[in-house]
Design a protein around this motif. Structure first.
Motif, PDB file in Angstrom:
ATOM      1  N   ALA A  71     -69.114  -8.629  54.687  1.00  0.00           N
ATOM      2  CA  ALA A  71     -68.776  -7.212  54.519  1.00  0.00           C
ATOM      3  C   ALA A  71     -67.523  -7.050  53.657  1.00  0.00           C
ATOM      4  CB  ALA A  71     -68.579  -6.564  55.888  1.00  0.00           C
ATOM      5  N   LEU A  72     -66.511  -7.887  53.899  1.00  0.00           N
ATOM      6  CA  LEU A  72     -65.279  -7.827  53.108  1.00  0.00           C
ATOM      7  C   LEU A  72     -65.535  -8.216  51.648  1.00  0.00           C
ATOM      8  CD1 LEU A  72     -62.812  -9.422  55.693  1.00  0.00           C
ATOM      9  CD2 LEU A  72     -62.721  -7.066  54.842  1.00  0.00           C
ATOM     10  N   GLN A  73     -66.372  -9.222  51.456  1.00  0.00           N
ATOM     11  CA  GLN A  73     -66.692  -9.672  50.091  1.00  0.00           C
ATOM     12  C   GLN A  73     -67.404  -8.559  49.326  1.00  0.00           C
ATOM     13  OE1 GLN A  73     -65.861 -12.404  48.532  1.00  0.00           O
ATOM     14  NE2 GLN A  73     -65.842 -14.192  49.884  1.00  0.00           N
ATOM     15  N   LEU A  74     -68.385  -7.928  49.979  1.00  0.00           N
ATOM     16  CA  LEU A  74     -69.138  -6.854  49.322  1.00  0.00           C
ATOM     17  C   LEU A  74     -68.227  -5.675  48.978  1.00  0.00           C
ATOM     18  CD1 LEU A  74     -72.383  -6.916  51.507  1.00  0.00           C
ATOM     19  CD2 LEU A  74     -72.250  -7.437  49.051  1.00  0.00           C
ATOM     20  N   PRO A 125     -56.075  -9.238  55.853  1.00  0.00           N
ATOM     21  CA  PRO A 125     -57.432  -9.719  56.120  1.00  0.00           C
ATOM     22  C   PRO A 125     -58.361  -9.658  54.909  1.00  0.00           C
ATOM     23  CG  PRO A 125     -57.101  -7.538  57.063  1.00  0.00           C
ATOM     24  CD  PRO A 125     -55.765  -7.991  56.571  1.00  0.00           C
ATOM     25  N   GLN A 126     -58.008  -8.852  53.881  1.00  0.00           N
ATOM     26  CA  GLN A 126     -58.894  -8.696  52.742  1.00  0.00           C
ATOM     27  C   GLN A 126     -58.524  -9.611  51.575  1.00  0.00           C
ATOM     28  OE1 GLN A 126     -59.816  -4.643  51.684  1.00  0.00           O
ATOM     29  NE2 GLN A 126     -59.292  -3.867  53.723  1.00  0.00           N
ATOM     30  N   ASP A 127     -57.507 -10.394  51.727  1.00  0.00           N
ATOM     31  CA  ASP A 127     -57.117 -11.335  50.669  1.00  0.00           C
ATOM     32  C   ASP A 127     -58.173 -12.431  50.541  1.00  0.00           C
ATOM     33  OD1 ASP A 127     -54.556 -12.307  48.984  1.00  0.00           O
ATOM     34  OD2 ASP A 127     -55.557 -14.050  49.879  1.00  0.00           O
ATOM     35  N   PRO A 128     -58.510 -12.845  49.311  1.00  0.00           N
ATOM     36  CA  PRO A 128     -59.522 -13.904  49.117  1.00  0.00           C
ATOM     37  C   PRO A 128     -59.210 -15.187  49.877  1.00  0.00           C
ATOM     38  CG  PRO A 128     -59.054 -12.828  47.032  1.00  0.00           C
ATOM     39  CD  PRO A 128     -58.068 -12.283  48.020  1.00  0.00           C
ATOM     40  N   VAL A 132     -60.540 -18.940  54.481  1.00  0.00           N
ATOM     41  CA  VAL A 132     -60.252 -19.677  55.712  1.00  0.00           C
ATOM     42  C   VAL A 132     -61.092 -19.150  56.878  1.00  0.00           C
ATOM     43  CG1 VAL A 132     -57.931 -20.363  54.982  1.00  0.00           C
ATOM     44  CG2 VAL A 132     -58.234 -18.250  56.272  1.00  0.00           C
ATOM     45  N   MET A 133     -61.445 -17.862  56.832  1.00  0.00           N
ATOM     46  CA  MET A 133     -62.358 -17.320  57.849  1.00  0.00           C
ATOM     47  C   MET A 133     -63.723 -17.997  57.751  1.00  0.00           C
ATOM     48  SD  MET A 133     -61.449 -13.236  57.707  1.00  0.00           S
ATOM     49  CE  MET A 133     -62.805 -12.760  58.784  1.00  0.00           C
ATOM     50  N   VAL A 186     -72.481 -16.740  48.287  1.00  0.00           N
ATOM     51  CA  VAL A 186     -72.293 -17.846  49.238  1.00  0.00           C
ATOM     52  C   VAL A 186     -72.170 -17.290  50.651  1.00  0.00           C
ATOM     53  CG1 VAL A 186     -70.698 -19.660  49.982  1.00  0.00           C
ATOM     54  CG2 VAL A 186     -71.276 -19.429  47.567  1.00  0.00           C
ATOM     55  N   ALA A 187     -71.419 -16.201  50.803  1.00  0.00           N
ATOM     56  CA  ALA A 187     -71.265 -15.575  52.124  1.00  0.00           C
ATOM     57  C   ALA A 187     -72.607 -15.072  52.645  1.00  0.00           C
ATOM     58  CB  ALA A 187     -70.266 -14.426  52.034  1.00  0.00           C
TER      59      ALA A 187
END
Length: 731
Positions: free
Chosen positions: A623-626, A589-592, A597-598, A638-639
Motif C-alpha cells: 500500500a505504501l509503495q503504491l 514509515p513512508q521512507d524507502p 526493512v519492513m 516486488v511487493a
C-alpha cells in the motif's frame, strides 16, 4: 639351523649373516615369490651378481696386463675405475603408475623416434622425483645396453661423473674426459643417461647431452626451466594420491591398522607430500604412535618437519630442509612475495589480484569519509580540543596503514609493471615453489602447495607472521570494490576463498577493513562466514556513531540479513523488529529505507511460520509503495509478488493469481518479457494456475518459461533443468 662355519665358504671374510625365520625345508624351497625369506635371499643374490661383474672385469684387466708383460711390454700403470653405482630404490617405495607410465611412453616409444627420447621429472623438493626415476630404471634396466648415472647438482659434479663413466669402460679410456664420454654415447646405441638433481638455477645442460636418437635421457629437477630440454616430454611430480600416501605411511611405519582413518588424516595434514609422509612414518615407527601422531604434529610441526629421516629409511633430508634449498635461492623480493602468499588460500590465487591492488594504490574501498558518511567528528578531529580514545586509535590506524601500503609498494612497486611481476613469478617457478595455470579466457591463477605455505609461516616469528598476514589482507583490500549495476560477482567469488583464509584479527584490524571485506561476503551470499564481521562492525558503529545513526541502522539491517540467511531466524526477527522501529521513528514509515526493512521483517516472519503477520506487513508495504512510488516501480512489483506468495502459501489461490497476473503484466511493460525477474514471475504464476486446475494455461506458460531459460542460460543450466521439470509436471 647349521653352525656358521658350515654355512660359509672357507676363507670368505666378507660373508654376511642373513637371518631367515624358517626351518631347513623352508630355506631351500619357496612356494611364492612374495615370501619374505625368498625376497631376502633373492635380493642378496642379486647384489652378489652385481658385484661379480665388477670383479670379473678387474680380473680381465689384470690378465691383459700379465699378457702384455709376457710380450715384453711394460706393466700397466692405470688404476681400475669402477662405474658410478645406480641410486638404490628405497625399500619403502610406493609405485606411482601415472609417473611410471609417462616415463615409459617417452623413453621407450613404440615407434622409431624422430627425436632423442627424453623425459623431465620436475617438481618441488621431496616430491619423490629421484625415487620415481630410479624405480623406473630398475624395472627397465634390461632394455638398455648401458646406464650412466650423473649427479647433476653442479657443473663440476656432472663432468666428474661423466669422466668416471667413460673411464670405467676399460683401460683404453683411462685418460678420457667428460667430452669423450658425451662423444662416446653419441656413437653408441641403447644407452640411458640419468641426470639427477639438476636443480641449480642457470646450470646449462646442453653440452652434456649426447646428440643421438639411439639413446635416452632422464632428468630430475626442481628447476622448471629444465623442461625446455624436452618441452613435449615433461611431467610435474606433485603430491601423491591418497591411496599411495597411506600405503607409504604404513610401509615406513611398519603398521597395518584395522582402520585407515587416522592415516588419512595424517597424510592430508602433510599435503600428501612424499618426504613429509616418510618423516611421519619414521616417527610413528620409532614411537608406535599412529593414533596420536596428528595431535603431536599439529603441536610440534616445525620440529618434526625439520627432523632428518633416520638412516635406512630413505637417506634424504627433512621436508623443510628440502624447501630451504629452493627458498633460499630466491631473490629477496620473490621471498617477500611468497611470505605474503603464505597467508592466502593455497590455490587459485588470481594474477589480477596483484594488478588490481597495485593500480588502486593498495588502498581499500572504504576510506574514513565513506565509512562514516562524513560524520568524522566522532573519529577524527575534535572541536573540544582533547583527543578521545577513538580518535587516537584512528590516527594510529592511519599511520599503520601507510606503513603497510609502503611495504607492499616496496615489493610490487607503486605502479603496476606486468613485466617485473612476471620476472618475480618466473624466479619462484624455477624452484617449483609456485604453479601457474591459464584458463581458456586467458585469466592466470597461481597455486602453492599448502605444506610450502606452512613452511614459510613457520620460518617467521610471531611478529613477522602478524605483519605478513596484514600485508596479505591489505593486498586483498586494494582489489575490492562494490559491484556496479548489472555486474556479476565473478571477481568477488575468485577472491572470496583468500579473504576467508585470512586470520580473524586481520579482517577485524579496523572497521574500515571489515566493511570492505563485507562487500565480498554479501555479494557472494557467504552469510555465515561474514557474520563475525557484521557483528564487529555493528558494535563499533554503535560505539563510535551511536545506535541511531543512518550508517549504524544500515549495518544493523545487514546483520539481520546475515542472521536470516544463516538460519538464525529468532535473532534475525528480534533485530529486524528493532531496526523497523528505529527506522520508522527516525526516517518515517513512508521512507524507502523503512519500507525495505519492513519487507525484510516480513520475509523473516514468513520463514518462522508466522504467515498471518507476514501477510499483514507485506500488504502494508504494498500500500505504501503504491501510494508513494506508483505501480510501475520495480520495488512495487516486488511487493506485489511478495503478497501473492504469502496468499499462495495460505491457500488463497484466486487472490494470489489476480495479484500475480497484474505483477507479471507490469514487469513485462517495465523490464521486458526476457528479464529474469519477469521469467521468475511467469513461473510463479504458472504454479498457481496449475494448483487451481487451469492446466492448459499452466502448460503453455511453463513451456514459455522453458524456452526463455534455454535461450538465456543454455540447456544444461540448473535453472533450465528446473524449468524443464516444472514443464513436465504440467503434461
Amino acid at each position: 639351523i647349521v653352525p656358521r662355519h658350515l654355512a660359509v665358504i672357507q676363507g670368505d671374510s666378507k660373508a654376511r649373516v642373513v637371518v631367515l625365520h624358517a626351518d631347513h625345508c623352508q630355506m631351500v624351497k619357496y612356494t611364492r615369490d612374495n615370501d619374505v625369506n625368498y625376497r631376502k635371499v633373492a635380493d642378496y643374490l642379486a647384489e652378489l651378481v652385481g658385484e661379480a661383474t665388477v670383479a670379473v672385469e678387474e680380473n680381465w684387466i689384470r690378465e691383459n696386463g700379465y699378457r702384455g708383460i709376457a710380450k715384453g711390454e711394460s706393466a700397466p700403470t692405470f688404476q681400475t675405475v669402477l662405474p658410478k653405482p645406480r641410486i638404490p630404490v628405497s625399500r619403502n617405495y610406493v609405485h606411482r603408475p601415472y609417473i611410471y607410465d609417462f616415463i615409459t611412453e617417452k623413453l621407450l616409444p613404440l615407434a622409431p623416434p624422430e627425436h632423442q627420447p627424453r623425459c623431465i621429472l620436475h617438481g618441488l623438493g621431496g616430491a619423490g622425483k629421484t625415487q620415481a626415476g630410479t624405480f623406473w630404471i630398475e624395472q627397465n634396466k634390461d632394455k638398455f645396453s648401458r646406464i650412466v648415472v650423473v649427479d647433476a647438482s653442479n657443473q663440476q659434479q656432472i663432468e666428474a661423473d661423466l669422466e668416471t663413466a667413460i673411464r670405467s669402460i676399460g683401460p683404453q679410456f683411462s685418460k678420457a674426459t667428460w667430452k669423450d664420454a658425451v662423444a662416446y654415447l653419441s656413437d653408441e646405441k641403447g644407452w640411458l643417461l640419468f641426470l639427477d638433481n639438476a636443480d641449480q638455477p642457470g646450470l646449462r645442460l646442453d653440452e652434456y647431452l649426447p646428440n643421438s636418437i639411439h639413446g635416452a635421457i632422464l632428468v630430475t629437477t626442481r628447476n622448471r626451466d629444465c623442461i625446455l630440454y624436452a618441452p613435449d616430454s615433461h611431467i610435474q611430480v606433485e603430491k601423491m594420491t591418497e591411496k599411495e600416501a597411506v600405503d607409504l605411511l604404513h610401509k615406513v611405519a611398519n603398521v597395518t591398522p584395522l582402520s585407515i582413518d587416522a592415516s588419512i588424516a595424517i597424510v592430508r595434514e602433510v599435503g600428501l607430500w612424499a618426504l613429509a609422509i616418510t618423516q611421519a612414518g619414521a616417527y610413528i615407527f620409532r614411537t608406535k604412535s599412529l593414533n596420536t601422531y596428528l595431535a603431536t604434529f599439529q603441536k610440534h610441526r616445525d620440529k618434526l618437519m625439520r627432523e632428518a629421516v633416520p638412516a635406512g629409511r630413505s637417506g634424504q633430508l627433512s621436508a623443510y630442509t628440502a624447501f630451504d634449498l629452493s627458498f633460499e635461492l630466491l631473490p629477496k623480493e620473490a621471498q617477500e612475495l611468497m611470505k605474503i602468499c603464505a597467508f592466502l588460500h593455497h590455490s587459485s590465487i588470481p594474477h589480477a589480484l596483484f594488478e588490481k591492488s597495485t593500480v588502486s594504490g593498495f588502498r581499500g574501498y572504504y576510506v574514513p569519509q565513506r565509512a562514516t558518511g562524513g560524520a568524522n567528528d566522532s573519529v577524527s578531529d575534535s572541536a573540544s580540543g582533547g583527543e578521545t580514545s577513538h580518535q587516537m586509535e584512528f590516527r594510529q590506524f592511519l599511520k599503520n596503514n601507510e606503513a603497510i601500503v609502503s611495504s607492499l609498494e616496496g615489493i610490487l612497486g607503486s605502479k603496476w609493471d606486468n613485466f617485473s611481476f612476471q620476472m618475480l613469478i618466473d624466479s619462484i617457478a624455477r624452484g617449483s615453489l609456485i604453479d601457474t595455470t591459464t584458463e581458456s579466457d586467458g585469466q592466470r591463477f597461481y597455486g602453492i602447495h599448502p605444506l610450502v605455505q606452512t613452511y614459510i609461516r613457520d620460518l617467521l616469528g610471531k611478529e613477522d607472521r602478524e605483519s605478513y598476514a596484514l600485508l596479505a589482507g591489505q593486498l586483498l583490500l586494494g582489489a575490492i570494490e562494490p559491484l556496479s549495476k548489472g555486474e556479476n560477482n565473478t571477481w568477488h567469488r575468485q577472491i572470496m576463498p583468500h579473504i576467508d583464509h585470512l586470520p580473524a584479527e586481520v579482517k577485524m584490524a579496523y572497521i574500515f577493513h571489515s566493511l570492505s571485506f563485507l562487500i565480498v561476503y554479501k555479494s557472494t551470499g557467504s552469510w555465515n562466514a561474514g557474520q563475525p564481521l557484521s557483528e564487529y562492525c555493528y558494535s563499533q558503529l554503535c560505539e563510535v556513531l551511536g545506535a541511531q545513526h543512518p550508517i549504524t541502522l544500515q549495518m544493523m539491517e545487514d546483520l539481520s540479513k546475515t542472521l536470516h540467511f544463516g538460519g538464525r531466524l529468532e535473532q534475525a526477527e528480534k533485530l529486524r523488529r528493532e531496526v523497523c522501529s528505529l527506522q520508522a521513528k527516525i526516517l518515517g514509515p513512508q521512507d524507502p529505507h523503512t519500507m525495505a526493512v519492513m519487507s525484510g521483517l516480513a520475509n523473516t516472519l514468513h520463514e518462522c511460520g508466522q504467515v498471518r503477520e507476514a501477510e499483514k506487513i507485506r500488504r502494508k508495504v504494498l500500500a505504501l509503495q503504491l501510494k508513494n512510488l506508483g505501480p510501475r516501480r520495480t520495488s512495487t512489483v516486488v511487493a506485489m509478488n511478495n503478497v501473492a506468495h504469502t496468499l499462495y502459501e495460505r491457500g488463497q489461490l484466486a487472490e494470489a493469481e489476480k495479484i500475480q497476473r497484474k505483477g507479471l503484466r507490469l514487469l513485462k511493460e517495465t523490464l521486458g518479457p526476457h528479464h529474469k525477474s519477469t521469467v521468475v514471475a511467469m513461473g510463479n504464476l504458472a504454479d498457481t494456475l496449475q494448483d487451481r486446475g487451469k492446466l492448459e494455461e499452466a502448460e503453455q506458460m511453463q513451456k514459455e518459461v522453458l524456452a526463455l531459460r534455454t535461450e538465456a542460460l543454455g540447456r544444461n543450466h540448473p535453472d533450465t533443468l528446473l524449468a524443464m521439470g516444472n514443464f513436465a509436471l504440467t503434461l
